[in-house]
Design a protein around this motif. Structure first.
Motif, PDB file in Angstrom:
ATOM      1  N   HIS A 118       0.860  -0.973  -0.117  1.00  0.00           N
ATOM      2  CA  HIS A 118      -0.137  -0.100  -0.100  1.00  0.00           C
ATOM      3  C   HIS A 118       0.709   1.617   0.210  1.00  0.00           C
ATOM      4  O   HIS A 118       2.240   0.701   1.059  1.00  0.00           O
ATOM      5  N   ASP A 132       1.409  -1.836   5.560  1.00  0.00           N
ATOM      6  CA  ASP A 132       0.733  -2.881   4.487  1.00  0.00           C
ATOM      7  C   ASP A 132       0.522  -3.225   3.490  1.00  0.00           C
ATOM      8  O   ASP A 132       0.884  -2.957   2.666  1.00  0.00           O
ATOM      9  N   GLY A 161      -5.809  -1.301   7.541  1.00  0.00           N
ATOM     10  CA  GLY A 161      -6.142  -3.182   7.731  1.00  0.00           C
ATOM     11  C   GLY A 161      -6.854  -3.431   6.676  1.00  0.00           C
ATOM     12  O   GLY A 161      -7.335  -2.833   5.433  1.00  0.00           O
TER      13      GLY A 161
HETATM   14 MN    MN Z   1      -3.217  -4.790   4.105  1.00  0.00          MN
END
Ligand code: MN
Ligand code: PSU
Length: 307
Positions: free
Chosen positions: A133, A141, A262
């Motif tokens: 990300h 992430d 998340g």
């Molecule tokens: Mn993730």
């Protein structure tokens, strides 16, 4: 105790596998979390038809009441689509709990790969894979999809890494893990809604047969792990990359403001982008998944022919 005690393979799929006929795995998080109802259900059924019309057997994968299902009924697909985000988005870490508690879960790319490999399916079509990300240096992430690609022998046809991700860092991660990234008839990794990202692929391959040969060779060499096949969205369905990037940037700012993180990240961004483009991103998403299903069927047929 063996893993296949948890597995239920649909009759059409198991017959095709026994006869070495082409089978294409399809994921279910895209149904529950990737698109709104009823387009999610319509798309899932249309993708199965696209696989069939291209000469392969579709195997949509999900966990239903704790069973690993390879090949879903139309009713299962309707349930997943209707329940949407109430279904558990199941990645590798979630899998033992969803099974042990006999719950229903939609499989991400990672979990679909795990279950496809258990069933003996080597080709999988989806929209976009997870990845690194933006801002991952802070948040850490990084999708479990990338680790799965590093270890599980399934080739994944996708329209590249979603442009909500950091494409360059995702490619670096895949390189570190030894995952080949192929461009199908393109020199650049596609950017999901747009045909090009500016990031070159490792290998351009122009035919399904050559992709199948690369898969067979990789695994014959004992090199475990997947292969990413980037297939650009059809021209007529592509969005302008500057326009979509601006929409994505704004959605990411909103996400940070709302404290979303998340596993909620991707579903939130996809829904916001669809709203902001007044559904155009959804139409593009549907077109690219259908296109990936057709190419995956061709790759599966070419791979079967080599066996
Ligand atoms: Mn993730
Ligand atoms: N990309 C999409 N739609 C999706 C997903 C990705 O365009 O629905 C889903 C896939 O199931 C993918 C998952 O495996 O998001 C990645 O989630 P995470 O980043 O939480 O691992």
């Amino acid at each position: 105790m063996r893993a296949d005690q948890y597995l239920d393979i649909d009759a059409a799929v198991s017959e095709a596998l026994a006869r070495n006929q082409p089978v294409v795995a399809l994921e279910s998080t895209i149904i529950s979390h990737g698109m709104p109802h009823p387009q999610n259900v319509d798309t899932a059924l249309a993708v199965e038809d696209a696989v069939r019309n291209s000469g392969a057997v579709p195997a949509t994968i999900a966990i239903i009441d704790g069973r690993l299902k390879v090949g879903l009924s139309a009713e299962d697909i309707e349930q997943l689509g209707r329940k949407g985000q109430q279904v558990i988005k199941t990645s590798r870490r979630d899998l033992p709990f969803v099974v042990a508690r006999r719950e229903t879960g939609a499989t991400t790319v990672a979990t679909t790969m795990i279950i496809a490999a258990l069933a003996g399916i080597r080709v999988f079509a989806t929209g976009g894979i997870g990845g690194v990300h933006r801002g991952a240096a802070e948040t850490m992430d990084v999708s479990a999809d990338l680790e799965e690609l590093a270890r599980t022998n399934v080739a994944v046809v996708c329209a590249g890494v979603k442009s909500v991700l950091d494409i360059g860092k995702t490619l670096e991660y895949l390189e570190t893990k030894g995952v080949p990234v192929i461009g199908y008839r393109t020199d650049e990794l596609p950017a999901f809604y747009a045909r090009s990202s500016g990031h070159p692929v490792d290998y351009r391959v122009d035919t399904a047969e050559d992709i199948a040969i690369a898969m067979k060779t990789k695994w014959a060499l004992g090199l475990h792990g997947g292969i990413v096949i980037g297939n650009p969205v059809p021209d007529e369905a592509a969005l302008d990359s500057a326009e979509i990037d601006a929409v994505i940037d704004a959605a990411i700012v909103e996400m940070a403001d709302q404290g979303i993180s998340g596993k909620e990240t991707t579903p939130f961004l996809l829904a916001r982008i669809a709203e902001k483009t007044k559904g155009r991103s959804l139409a593009t998403n549907i077109a690219l998944v259908l296109n990936n299903a057709r190419i995956a069927a061709n790759v599966a047929a070419a791979y079967s022919a080599l066996q």
